[in-house]
Design a protein around this motif. Structure first.
Motif, PDB file in Angstrom:
ATOM      1  N   THR A 170     -80.685 -26.967 -33.797  1.00 60.68           N
ATOM      2  CA  THR A 170     -80.246 -27.157 -35.056  1.00 60.68           C
ATOM      3  C   THR A 170     -79.201 -26.459 -35.765  1.00 60.68           C
ATOM      4  OG1 THR A 170     -81.923 -27.049 -36.924  1.00 60.68           O
ATOM      5  CG2 THR A 170     -82.542 -28.079 -35.523  1.00 60.68           C
ATOM      6  N   VAL A 171     -77.998 -27.032 -35.539  1.00 64.77           N
ATOM      7  CA  VAL A 171     -76.760 -26.504 -35.855  1.00 64.77           C
ATOM      8  C   VAL A 171     -76.237 -27.200 -37.305  1.00 64.77           C
ATOM      9  CG1 VAL A 171     -74.213 -26.469 -34.861  1.00 64.77           C
ATOM     10  CG2 VAL A 171     -76.782 -26.939 -33.282  1.00 64.77           C
ATOM     11  N   SER A 172     -75.479 -26.381 -38.210  1.00 63.62           N
ATOM     12  CA  SER A 172     -75.669 -27.086 -39.443  1.00 63.62           C
ATOM     13  C   SER A 172     -73.834 -27.024 -39.575  1.00 63.62           C
ATOM     14  CB  SER A 172     -76.439 -26.450 -41.015  1.00 63.62           C
ATOM     15  OG  SER A 172     -76.008 -25.007 -40.713  1.00 63.62           O
ATOM     16  N   GLY A 173     -73.372 -27.784 -41.042  1.00 64.19           N
ATOM     17  CA  GLY A 173     -71.732 -27.379 -40.366  1.00 64.19           C
ATOM     18  C   GLY A 173     -71.711 -25.953 -41.374  1.00 64.19           C
ATOM     19  N   GLY A 174     -69.825 -25.729 -41.572  1.00 60.31           N
ATOM     20  CA  GLY A 174     -69.530 -24.530 -42.531  1.00 60.31           C
ATOM     21  C   GLY A 174     -69.459 -23.031 -41.507  1.00 60.31           C
ATOM     22  N   TYR A 175     -69.790 -23.393 -40.212  1.00 60.98           N
ATOM     23  CA  TYR A 175     -70.119 -22.075 -39.638  1.00 60.98           C
ATOM     24  C   TYR A 175     -68.486 -21.995 -38.040  1.00 60.98           C
ATOM     25  CZ  TYR A 175     -70.869 -16.974 -38.327  1.00 60.98           C
ATOM     26  OH  TYR A 175     -70.140 -15.796 -37.621  1.00 60.98           O
ATOM     27  N   VAL A 176     -69.120 -23.561 -37.092  1.00 57.20           N
ATOM     28  CA  VAL A 176     -68.736 -23.597 -36.404  1.00 57.20           C
ATOM     29  C   VAL A 176     -67.365 -25.122 -36.452  1.00 57.20           C
ATOM     30  CG1 VAL A 176     -68.956 -24.724 -34.007  1.00 57.20           C
ATOM     31  CG2 VAL A 176     -71.216 -23.422 -34.846  1.00 57.20           C
ATOM     32  N   LEU A 177     -66.455 -24.517 -35.930  1.00 54.15           N
ATOM     33  CA  LEU A 177     -65.501 -25.417 -35.902  1.00 54.15           C
ATOM     34  C   LEU A 177     -65.223 -26.465 -34.883  1.00 54.15           C
ATOM     35  CD1 LEU A 177     -62.925 -25.673 -38.011  1.00 54.15           C
ATOM     36  CD2 LEU A 177     -61.475 -24.706 -36.377  1.00 54.15           C
ATOM     37  N   PRO A 178     -65.404 -27.971 -35.125  1.00 55.02           N
ATOM     38  CA  PRO A 178     -65.825 -28.601 -33.259  1.00 55.02           C
ATOM     39  C   PRO A 178     -63.838 -29.130 -33.185  1.00 55.02           C
ATOM     40  CG  PRO A 178     -66.504 -29.889 -35.692  1.00 55.02           C
ATOM     41  CD  PRO A 178     -66.093 -28.511 -35.951  1.00 55.02           C
ATOM     42  N   ARG A 179     -64.004 -28.788 -31.920  1.00 52.51           N
ATOM     43  CA  ARG A 179     -62.538 -29.193 -31.292  1.00 52.51           C
ATOM     44  C   ARG A 179     -62.291 -30.390 -30.818  1.00 52.51           C
ATOM     45  NH1 ARG A 179     -64.906 -27.514 -25.930  1.00 52.51           N
ATOM     46  NH2 ARG A 179     -65.751 -26.477 -26.991  1.00 52.51           N
ATOM     47  N   PRO A 180     -61.267 -30.970 -31.127  1.00 49.02           N
ATOM     48  CA  PRO A 180     -60.576 -32.059 -31.570  1.00 49.02           C
ATOM     49  C   PRO A 180     -60.951 -32.588 -30.321  1.00 49.02           C
ATOM     50  CG  PRO A 180     -58.649 -30.446 -31.593  1.00 49.02           C
ATOM     51  CD  PRO A 180     -59.893 -29.859 -31.075  1.00 49.02           C
ATOM     52  N   LYS A 181     -60.635 -34.234 -30.253  1.00 49.69           N
ATOM     53  CA  LYS A 181     -60.075 -34.912 -29.105  1.00 49.69           C
ATOM     54  C   LYS A 181     -59.193 -34.500 -28.145  1.00 49.69           C
ATOM     55  CE  LYS A 181     -61.241 -38.372 -32.263  1.00 49.69           C
ATOM     56  NZ  LYS A 181     -61.608 -39.853 -32.466  1.00 49.69           N
ATOM     57  N   SER A 182     -59.220 -34.550 -26.638  1.00 46.38           N
ATOM     58  CA  SER A 182     -58.454 -34.475 -25.909  1.00 46.38           C
ATOM     59  C   SER A 182     -57.742 -35.350 -25.591  1.00 46.38           C
ATOM     60  CB  SER A 182     -58.848 -33.747 -24.396  1.00 46.38           C
ATOM     61  OG  SER A 182     -58.720 -34.704 -23.693  1.00 46.38           O
ATOM     62  N   ALA A 183     -56.350 -35.316 -25.643  1.00 46.72           N
ATOM     63  CA  ALA A 183     -55.618 -36.996 -25.374  1.00 46.72           C
ATOM     64  C   ALA A 183     -55.757 -37.525 -24.075  1.00 46.72           C
ATOM     65  CB  ALA A 183     -54.396 -36.226 -25.519  1.00 46.72           C
ATOM     66  N   LYS A 184     -56.191 -37.034 -23.366  1.00 42.41           N
ATOM     67  CA  LYS A 184     -56.187 -36.912 -21.871  1.00 42.41           C
ATOM     68  C   LYS A 184     -57.567 -38.651 -21.953  1.00 42.41           C
ATOM     69  CE  LYS A 184     -57.095 -35.042 -17.778  1.00 42.41           C
ATOM     70  NZ  LYS A 184     -56.955 -33.740 -17.011  1.00 42.41           N
ATOM     71  N   ARG A 185     -58.404 -37.162 -23.279  1.00 44.94           N
ATOM     72  CA  ARG A 185     -60.032 -38.032 -22.359  1.00 44.94           C
ATOM     73  C   ARG A 185     -59.665 -39.787 -23.632  1.00 44.94           C
ATOM     74  NH1 ARG A 185     -65.058 -34.996 -21.660  1.00 44.94           N
ATOM     75  NH2 ARG A 185     -65.188 -34.530 -20.277  1.00 44.94           N
ATOM     76  N   ILE A 186     -59.057 -39.459 -24.400  1.00 44.07           N
ATOM     77  CA  ILE A 186     -58.912 -40.257 -25.398  1.00 44.07           C
ATOM     78  C   ILE A 186     -58.238 -42.040 -24.357  1.00 44.07           C
ATOM     79  CG2 ILE A 186     -57.625 -41.771 -27.063  1.00 44.07           C
ATOM     80  CD1 ILE A 186     -57.516 -38.726 -28.769  1.00 44.07           C
ATOM     81  N   ILE A 187     -57.070 -41.857 -24.481  1.00 40.15           N
ATOM     82  CA  ILE A 187     -56.738 -42.713 -23.315  1.00 40.15           C
ATOM     83  C   ILE A 187     -57.994 -42.760 -21.928  1.00 40.15           C
ATOM     84  CG2 ILE A 187     -54.809 -42.516 -20.999  1.00 40.15           C
ATOM     85  CD1 ILE A 187     -53.116 -41.229 -22.640  1.00 40.15           C
ATOM     86  N   LYS A 188     -58.526 -42.042 -21.495  1.00 39.68           N
ATOM     87  CA  LYS A 188     -59.515 -42.326 -20.692  1.00 39.68           C
ATOM     88  C   LYS A 188     -60.913 -43.225 -21.106  1.00 39.68           C
ATOM     89  CE  LYS A 188     -63.426 -40.933 -17.349  1.00 39.68           C
ATOM     90  NZ  LYS A 188     -64.005 -39.072 -16.506  1.00 39.68           N
ATOM     91  N   TYR A 189     -60.932 -42.847 -22.213  1.00 38.13           N
ATOM     92  CA  TYR A 189     -62.440 -43.330 -22.084  1.00 38.13           C
ATOM     93  C   TYR A 189     -61.958 -45.072 -23.885  1.00 38.13           C
ATOM     94  CZ  TYR A 189     -65.086 -40.538 -20.305  1.00 38.13           C
ATOM     95  OH  TYR A 189     -65.920 -39.201 -19.243  1.00 38.13           O
ATOM     96  N   ARG A 190     -60.686 -44.939 -24.226  1.00 35.66           N
ATOM     97  CA  ARG A 190     -60.453 -46.267 -24.141  1.00 35.66           C
ATOM     98  C   ARG A 190     -61.636 -47.415 -24.416  1.00 35.66           C
ATOM     99  NH1 ARG A 190     -55.711 -48.407 -23.756  1.00 35.66           N
ATOM    100  NH2 ARG A 190     -55.130 -47.397 -22.697  1.00 35.66           N
ATOM    101  N   ARG A 191     -61.552 -47.789 -22.927  1.00 37.55           N
ATOM    102  CA  ARG A 191     -62.135 -48.762 -22.152  1.00 37.55           C
ATOM    103  C   ARG A 191     -63.395 -48.895 -21.912  1.00 37.55           C
ATOM    104  NH1 ARG A 191     -60.160 -49.225 -16.828  1.00 37.55           N
ATOM    105  NH2 ARG A 191     -60.916 -51.639 -16.809  1.00 37.55           N
ATOM    106  N   LEU A 192     -64.121 -47.700 -22.847  1.00 32.07           N
ATOM    107  CA  LEU A 192     -65.698 -47.019 -22.632  1.00 32.07           C
ATOM    108  C   LEU A 192     -65.900 -48.517 -23.202  1.00 32.07           C
ATOM    109  CD1 LEU A 192     -67.857 -44.860 -22.166  1.00 32.07           C
ATOM    110  CD2 LEU A 192     -67.674 -44.587 -24.356  1.00 32.07           C
ATOM    111  N   THR A 193     -67.582 -49.324 -23.235  1.00 34.86           N
ATOM    112  CA  THR A 193     -68.052 -50.053 -23.263  1.00 34.86           C
ATOM    113  C   THR A 193     -69.369 -49.605 -23.020  1.00 34.86           C
ATOM    114  OG1 THR A 193     -67.909 -52.031 -23.945  1.00 34.86           O
ATOM    115  CG2 THR A 193     -67.504 -51.352 -21.992  1.00 34.86           C
TER     116      THR A 193
END
Lengths: 338, 301
Positions: B178-201
């Protein structure tokens, strides 16, 4: 073994010293037990910790369930969970309480899952009462009301778990009151069930490092606390100055700690320490609910904030809308004059 | 290292009011702005870091209403390989025991895994219990408050926070972290994947959409069209499988409200209490008067 319907607490210890929450739990357990006319048990696990039976007795335990074993010297989830689970199965207490500490919140859920019973996290109050189940119209007498904040502290919920045994809860530190120690009290010792196998030894502690705490906020009568509004590490010098002048300790909001202005030891709030000083001075702290739950029981609250809409101002007995860099020196000056 | 990350879509608890709770004391999630549970984002990040350093796959799984596809999409956009949604009315209103039970059964259906990552706690329940309870049900060791995860001599090492410090544990796999916030910095979404997964449903979403657009279709026609569309999207990696009660082995007595030993009985909104709140002028005289009063009241010595 037939159930004696006892109320148990987990006597958390570290380096053979009882954590304050263990004594707080005993105080509350004593209360509940007197209500139910049953006895209080304390689960004491560790290595060479027998002497801790003494303070546990003085603070209200009737029976110490002792598990003294080298494998239990340092806390690890699996051996502790196994010992406690088996001991509960053998003696069948009706209620088991843990401190909502890092250890308590790692350990209690594992035990509750194995026992297939309910567990309520981070309770700020416990009471005994009756409960009418709205689904089955079944009436339960003298069950445990488990009262706790939820939704980030925005609501207070009363949780019940009448159908399963034991009723389990983790309890927030610094909220319950320990009994004054009574050396007239006596307790007996009973063996906890220790059956450790290789399975419990699966996880090894490779390294363990603890810095001694630099500040004891819970014992402080006066706390001067800084938030994001302090603006930086150097800004906290002003906070320290005021604290020193008034004879208080330095606290901080999570925002200030996360921003690196001051060490986490000073953090007050939901994920920090809960405090109840006689005077709490919040400087440059907005007063988000996660901070408020950690200090709102302070006897007197002064809030200094340049934002007139800061939520902290509505719970402050004295609200000062202004720049803390100007107001704090005024307070120091004024105090020296009196 | 094949990991499963459990993620939850939660109501944004900065915006809760009494109006958004239901009569039975459970949350009316549909009425609130929904966010990716912050600790879960950190859990996902650690899983992705493990994959980067040691190879393997990262699956994300969520239990929730259909809307939770949003956080699964978010997780895929940050780098997860695959997503699964557990969704069924009968899973709803579960406490942590019933939730961890349901999750454990789904994970057993998935089969092999090395690590499970969970956020430490969700900002709605605030219990931090599901992770450890899930570990117990799967019979695997756990490490909570993890800050870093790596491999050493085939065993997993976890650096975790303890009160006032840290410790490093060596765990065999499979294990749960289990991981709590405050130590690890989540990476952002990648533009390429945002476009790819727009149609995810997910299938139910396809069905809802097509039903709305074509209410002239018969039941059979609708079913066929939904299957067709679903298959097309699945081939493109854009279909989130949705598992309901019948899709994996669960005991109906142990899920949802029925399977929850704890019940929420009463809920009170916390309100700010004004009490005797007074405004003090930010001037020398105002402050002096206040300090005098505090000394007179023996608050200050």
């Amino acid at each position: 073994m037939a159930s004696k319907q006892e109320i148990w607490i987990f006597a958390e210890q570290e380096e053979n010293r009882l954590k304050p929450v263990a004594l707080e739990l005993l105080g509350k357990a004593r209360d509940l037990a007197d209500d139910l006319d049953v006895k209080v048990g304390a689960l004491l696990l560790g290595s060479e910790v027998r002497e801790l039976s003494q303070p546990l007795t003085e603070h209200g335990a009737d029976t110490i369930y002792l598990a003294d074993h080298p494998e239990l010297k340092m806390y690890r989830t699996l051996p502790y969970a196994k010992v406690i689970t088996r001991t509960i199965e053998d003696y069948k207490p009706q209620i088991v309480l843990f401190g909502a500490t890092m250890i308590g919140r790692d350990l209690a859920p594992r035990i509750a899952s194995h026992l297939v019973t309910g567990l309520t996290a981070d309770c700020t109050d416990l009471q005994i009462g009756d409960y009418l189940d709205p689904f089955t119209a079944q009436n339960f007498e003298k069950i445990l009301y488990q009262i706790r904040p939820a939704f980030g502290g925005n609501v207070i919920a009363t949780i019940v778990g009448p159908r399963h045994s034991p009723q389990m809860a983790t309890v927030r530190e610094g909220v319950m009151k320990a009994l004054p120690p009574g050396n007239h009290r006596v307790a007996q010792t009973a063996p906890a069930t220790v059956e450790l196998t290789n399975a419990e030894a699966a996880v090894e502690i490779i390294e363990h490092y603890r810095k001694p705490k630099t500040v004891d906020l819970r014992a402080a009568r006066i706390i001067v606390s800084g938030g994001a509004g302090v603006g930086g590490k150097e800004g906290f010098d002003l906070i320290r100055n005021l604290a020193r002048t008034l004879g208080g300790e330095v606290g901080a909001s999570r925002a200030a700690v996360d921003a690196g202005y001051i060490a986490k030891d000073h953090q007050v709030g939901q994920t920090g320490t809960t405090v109840r000083p006689v005077l709490y001075i919040a400087c440059g702290i907005s007063g988000a609910v996660q901070h408020r739950v950690g200090m709102q029981e302070s006897a007197k609250i002064i809030a200094i904030n340049s934002d007139p809409d800061a939520p902290i101002l509505s719970i402050a007995h004295y609200g000062i809308i202004g720049d803390l860099n100007k107001v704090i020196p005024m307070m120091i000056q004024a105090y020296k004059r009196i | 290292m094949d990991s499963i990350v459990l993620v939850k879509q939660v109501p944004d608890t900065k915006n809760i009011t009494a109006k958004t709770m239901k009569e039975d004391g459970t949350v009316n999630r549909a009425a609130l702005p929904a966010v990716f549970n912050p600790d879960d984002l950190c859990a996902l990040e650690l899983a992705l870091q493990v994959r980067e350093r040691f190879g393997g796959t990262v699956k994300v799984m969520s239990m929730g209403p259909l809307r939770a596809v949003e956080v699964l999409r978010d997780a895929l956009c940050r780098g997860a390989d695959e997503a699964i949604l557990l969704s069924d009315k009968r899973f709803a209103a579960a406490d942590t025991l019933a939730t961890s039970y349901t999750l454990s059964r789904a994970i057993q259906k998935i089969g092999r895994f090395d690590l499970i990552f969970c956020g430490r706690q969700a900002i709605d329940g605030d219990t931090a219990q599901v992770g450890p309870q899930l570990a117990e049900k799967l019979g695997i060791p756990q490490a909570s408050y993890a800050q870093e995860v790596w491999l050493d001599n085939g065993k997993v090492r976890v650096r975790r926070e303890v009160e006032g410090g840290f410790e490093v544990l060596a765990l065999p796999t499979p294990a749960l972290i289990t991981v709590s916030g405050g130590y690890v910095l989540p990476r952002p979404k990648s533009a390429k994947r945002i476009i790819k997964y727009r149609r995810l449903t997910a299938k139910p979403e396809i069905e809802n959409q097509l039903k709305k657009e074509h209410d002239e279709w018969s039941e059979a026609e609708l079913r066929n069209r939904v299957e067709e569309e679903a298959e097309k999207l699945a081939r493109a990696g854009l279909l989130v499988p949705v598992w309901g009660m019948e899709d994996f082995n669960v005991d109906v007595q142990r899920i949802g409200l029925v399977g929850s030993p704890t019940r929420v009985w009463k809920v009170l909104s916390v309100t700010l209490h004004t009490g005797e709140s007074r405004k003090v002028e930010a001037s020398e005289s105002g402050v002096l008067a206040m300090m005098r009063e505090l000394v007179n009241d023996h608050v200050l010595g």
